[in-house]
Scaffold this motif. Structure first.
Motif, PDB file in Angstrom:
ATOM      1  N   LYS A 134       0.836  -1.199   0.000  1.00 50.52           N
ATOM      2  CA  LYS A 134       0.000   0.000   0.000  1.00 50.52           C
ATOM      3  C   LYS A 134       0.871   1.250   0.000  1.00 50.52           C
ATOM      4  O   LYS A 134       0.593   2.202  -0.710  1.00 50.52           O
ATOM      5  N   LEU A 135       1.937   1.241   0.800  1.00 46.28           N
ATOM      6  CA  LEU A 135       2.830   2.386   0.871  1.00 46.28           C
ATOM      7  C   LEU A 135       3.544   2.600  -0.458  1.00 46.28           C
ATOM      8  O   LEU A 135       3.624   3.739  -0.946  1.00 46.28           O
ATOM      9  N   SER A 136       4.014   1.539  -1.068  1.00 45.00           N
ATOM     10  CA  SER A 136       4.716   1.688  -2.348  1.00 45.00           C
ATOM     11  C   SER A 136       3.741   2.148  -3.437  1.00 45.00           C
ATOM     12  O   SER A 136       4.096   2.969  -4.285  1.00 45.00           O
ATOM     13  N   GLY A 137       2.508   1.665  -3.403  1.00 43.55           N
ATOM     14  CA  GLY A 137       1.501   2.118  -4.359  1.00 43.55           C
ATOM     15  C   GLY A 137       1.195   3.597  -4.175  1.00 43.55           C
ATOM     16  O   GLY A 137       1.035   4.344  -5.155  1.00 43.55           O
ATOM     17  N   PHE A 138       1.127   4.036  -2.935  1.00 48.10           N
ATOM     18  CA  PHE A 138       0.880   5.444  -2.642  1.00 48.10           C
ATOM     19  C   PHE A 138       2.034   6.316  -3.156  1.00 48.10           C
ATOM     20  O   PHE A 138       1.816   7.359  -3.769  1.00 48.10           O
ATOM     21  N   LEU A 139       3.266   5.860  -2.904  1.00 52.78           N
ATOM     22  CA  LEU A 139       4.431   6.622  -3.349  1.00 52.78           C
ATOM     23  C   LEU A 139       4.507   6.688  -4.877  1.00 52.78           C
ATOM     24  O   LEU A 139       4.790   7.750  -5.453  1.00 52.78           O
ATOM     25  N   VAL A 140       4.271   5.569  -5.555  1.00 53.76           N
ATOM     26  CA  VAL A 140       4.303   5.547  -7.022  1.00 53.76           C
ATOM     27  C   VAL A 140       3.204   6.458  -7.579  1.00 53.76           C
ATOM     28  O   VAL A 140       3.435   7.227  -8.518  1.00 53.76           O
ATOM     29  N   GLY A 141       2.016   6.401  -6.970  1.00 56.34           N
ATOM     30  CA  GLY A 141       0.920   7.266  -7.408  1.00 56.34           C
ATOM     31  C   GLY A 141       1.253   8.736  -7.221  1.00 56.34           C
ATOM     32  O   GLY A 141       0.943   9.578  -8.074  1.00 56.34           O
ATOM     33  N   GLY A 142       1.892   9.037  -6.102  1.00 59.86           N
ATOM     34  CA  GLY A 142       2.307  10.426  -5.850  1.00 59.86           C
ATOM     35  C   GLY A 142       3.326  10.905  -6.871  1.00 59.86           C
ATOM     36  O   GLY A 142       3.258  12.042  -7.354  1.00 59.86           O
ATOM     37  N   LEU A 143       4.303  10.043  -7.199  1.00 60.50           N
ATOM     38  CA  LEU A 143       5.320  10.407  -8.200  1.00 60.50           C
ATOM     39  C   LEU A 143       4.697  10.600  -9.580  1.00 60.50           C
ATOM     40  O   LEU A 143       5.040  11.543 -10.307  1.00 60.50           O
ATOM     41  N   ILE A 144       3.767   9.726  -9.938  1.00 60.41           N
ATOM     42  CA  ILE A 144       3.095   9.871 -11.239  1.00 60.41           C
ATOM     43  C   ILE A 144       2.285  11.162 -11.274  1.00 60.41           C
ATOM     44  O   ILE A 144       2.305  11.901 -12.257  1.00 60.41           O
ATOM     45  N   GLY A 145       1.602  11.461 -10.177  1.00 62.52           N
ATOM     46  CA  GLY A 145       0.823  12.694 -10.100  1.00 62.52           C
ATOM     47  C   GLY A 145       1.694  13.930 -10.192  1.00 62.52           C
ATOM     48  O   GLY A 145       1.366  14.896 -10.882  1.00 62.52           O
ATOM     49  N   ALA A 146       2.834  13.903  -9.504  1.00 64.48           N
ATOM     50  CA  ALA A 146       3.761  15.037  -9.553  1.00 64.48           C
ATOM     51  C   ALA A 146       4.329  15.214 -10.961  1.00 64.48           C
ATOM     52  O   ALA A 146       4.424  16.339 -11.462  1.00 64.48           O
ATOM     53  N   ALA A 147       4.671  14.116 -11.604  1.00 64.07           N
ATOM     54  CA  ALA A 147       5.200  14.189 -12.974  1.00 64.07           C
ATOM     55  C   ALA A 147       4.144  14.725 -13.931  1.00 64.07           C
ATOM     56  O   ALA A 147       4.438  15.566 -14.803  1.00 64.07           O
ATOM     57  N   ALA A 148       2.907  14.290 -13.749  1.00 65.11           N
ATOM     58  CA  ALA A 148       1.823  14.774 -14.610  1.00 65.11           C
ATOM     59  C   ALA A 148       1.584  16.264 -14.392  1.00 65.11           C
ATOM     60  O   ALA A 148       1.345  17.014 -15.348  1.00 65.11           O
ATOM     61  N   THR A 149       1.706  16.711 -13.156  1.00 63.48           N
ATOM     62  CA  THR A 149       1.526  18.136 -12.852  1.00 63.48           C
ATOM     63  C   THR A 149       2.604  18.971 -13.514  1.00 63.48           C
ATOM     64  O   THR A 149       2.322  20.021 -14.103  1.00 63.48           O
ATOM     65  N   VAL A 150       3.850  18.514 -13.424  1.00 66.01           N
ATOM     66  CA  VAL A 150       4.959  19.240 -14.060  1.00 66.01           C
ATOM     67  C   VAL A 150       4.758  19.280 -15.571  1.00 66.01           C
ATOM     68  O   VAL A 150       4.926  20.329 -16.213  1.00 66.01           O
ATOM     69  N   TYR A 151       4.368  18.167 -16.168  1.00 65.84           N
ATOM     70  CA  TYR A 151       4.162  18.090 -17.617  1.00 65.84           C
ATOM     71  C   TYR A 151       3.047  19.049 -18.052  1.00 65.84           C
ATOM     72  O   TYR A 151       3.217  19.829 -18.991  1.00 65.84           O
ATOM     73  N   VAL A 152       1.905  19.023 -17.332  1.00 66.88           N
ATOM     74  CA  VAL A 152       0.768  19.884 -17.709  1.00 66.88           C
ATOM     75  C   VAL A 152       1.117  21.348 -17.480  1.00 66.88           C
ATOM     76  O   VAL A 152       0.754  22.210 -18.282  1.00 66.88           O
ATOM     77  N   SER A 153       1.844  21.645 -16.409  1.00 69.37           N
ATOM     78  CA  SER A 153       2.175  23.041 -16.126  1.00 69.37           C
ATOM     79  C   SER A 153       3.107  23.629 -17.180  1.00 69.37           C
ATOM     80  O   SER A 153       3.074  24.821 -17.443  1.00 69.37           O
ATOM     81  N   ARG A 154       3.933  22.789 -17.786  1.00 66.59           N
ATOM     82  CA  ARG A 154       4.804  23.272 -18.859  1.00 66.59           C
ATOM     83  C   ARG A 154       4.025  23.473 -20.152  1.00 66.59           C
ATOM     84  O   ARG A 154       4.271  24.417 -20.895  1.00 66.59           O
ATOM     85  N   LYS A 155       3.073  22.587 -20.434  1.00 73.73           N
ATOM     86  CA  LYS A 155       2.301  22.682 -21.668  1.00 73.73           C
ATOM     87  C   LYS A 155       1.230  23.771 -21.582  1.00 73.73           C
ATOM     88  O   LYS A 155       1.043  24.517 -22.531  1.00 73.73           O
ATOM     89  N   GLN A 156       0.510  23.811 -20.453  1.00 71.66           N
ATOM     90  CA  GLN A 156      -0.565  24.795 -20.255  1.00 71.66           C
ATOM     91  C   GLN A 156      -0.443  25.360 -18.835  1.00 71.66           C
ATOM     92  O   GLN A 156      -1.006  24.798 -17.889  1.00 71.66           O
ATOM     93  N   PRO A 157       0.261  26.468 -18.681  1.00 72.10           N
ATOM     94  CA  PRO A 157       0.536  27.000 -17.342  1.00 72.10           C
ATOM     95  C   PRO A 157      -0.728  27.342 -16.533  1.00 72.10           C
ATOM     96  O   PRO A 157      -0.753  27.180 -15.320  1.00 72.10           O
ATOM     97  N   GLY A 158      -1.777  27.771 -17.166  1.00 65.07           N
ATOM     98  CA  GLY A 158      -2.999  28.142 -16.439  1.00 65.07           C
ATOM     99  C   GLY A 158      -3.823  26.957 -15.991  1.00 65.07           C
ATOM    100  O   GLY A 158      -4.695  27.087 -15.133  1.00 65.07           O
ATOM    101  N   ALA A 159      -3.571  25.774 -16.553  1.00 64.92           N
ATOM    102  CA  ALA A 159      -4.382  24.594 -16.241  1.00 64.92           C
ATOM    103  C   ALA A 159      -4.202  24.155 -14.785  1.00 64.92           C
ATOM    104  O   ALA A 159      -5.160  23.764 -14.132  1.00 64.92           O
ATOM    105  N   VAL A 160      -2.990  24.218 -14.269  1.00 65.80           N
ATOM    106  CA  VAL A 160      -2.745  23.797 -12.891  1.00 65.80           C
ATOM    107  C   VAL A 160      -3.425  24.759 -11.917  1.00 65.80           C
ATOM    108  O   VAL A 160      -4.048  24.334 -10.942  1.00 65.80           O
TER     109      VAL A 160
END
Length: 111
Positions: free
Chosen positions: A6-32
């Motif tokens: 459960k902990l590793s799933g939470f950490l992986v999910g958090g990393l994926i979410g953070a990566a997706a946020t960085v990607y979206v913020s670079r493509k569309q800054p107002g979206a975040v």
């Protein structure tokens, strides 16, 4: 073992979410910023609705606590009270006369 998964799933999910946020913020800054604002609105609406439900429940509970409670012995108590009133009125002739006068006036007004 299960807690570790459960902990590793939470950490992986958090990393994926953070990566997706960085990607979206670079493509569309107002979206975040928009997503953050929408999430904030959603949370405040949910909190407001929850408080409203809690308050209305609290008010209903208080109102029911102060409302008169009907029980099976209400008629018995009422009858005993009227008998006591009748005994008091019958014990005083002037009070009885006044009560008879009021009853006569009220019956004349009712018709």
């Amino acid at each position: 073992m299960l807690a570790n998964m459960k902990l590793s799933g939470f950490l992986v999910g958090g990393l994926i979410g953070a990566a997706a946020t960085v990607y979206v913020s670079r493509k569309q800054p107002g979206a975040v910023a928009w997503a953050g604002h929408a999430l904030s609105d959603l949370c405040s609406t949910a909190a407001r609705k929850s408080m409203s439900k809690i308050m209305s429940k609290s008010i209903r509970e208080e109102a029911s606590a102060f409302s008169p409670k009907h029980s099976d012995d209400t008629a018995v108590k009422s009858e005993a009270a009227w008998e006591q009133i009748e005994a008091i009125v019958n014990s005083d002739p002037s009070l009885k006369k006044e009560a008879e006068k009021i009853k006569a006036e009220s019956s004349a007004l009712a018709h």
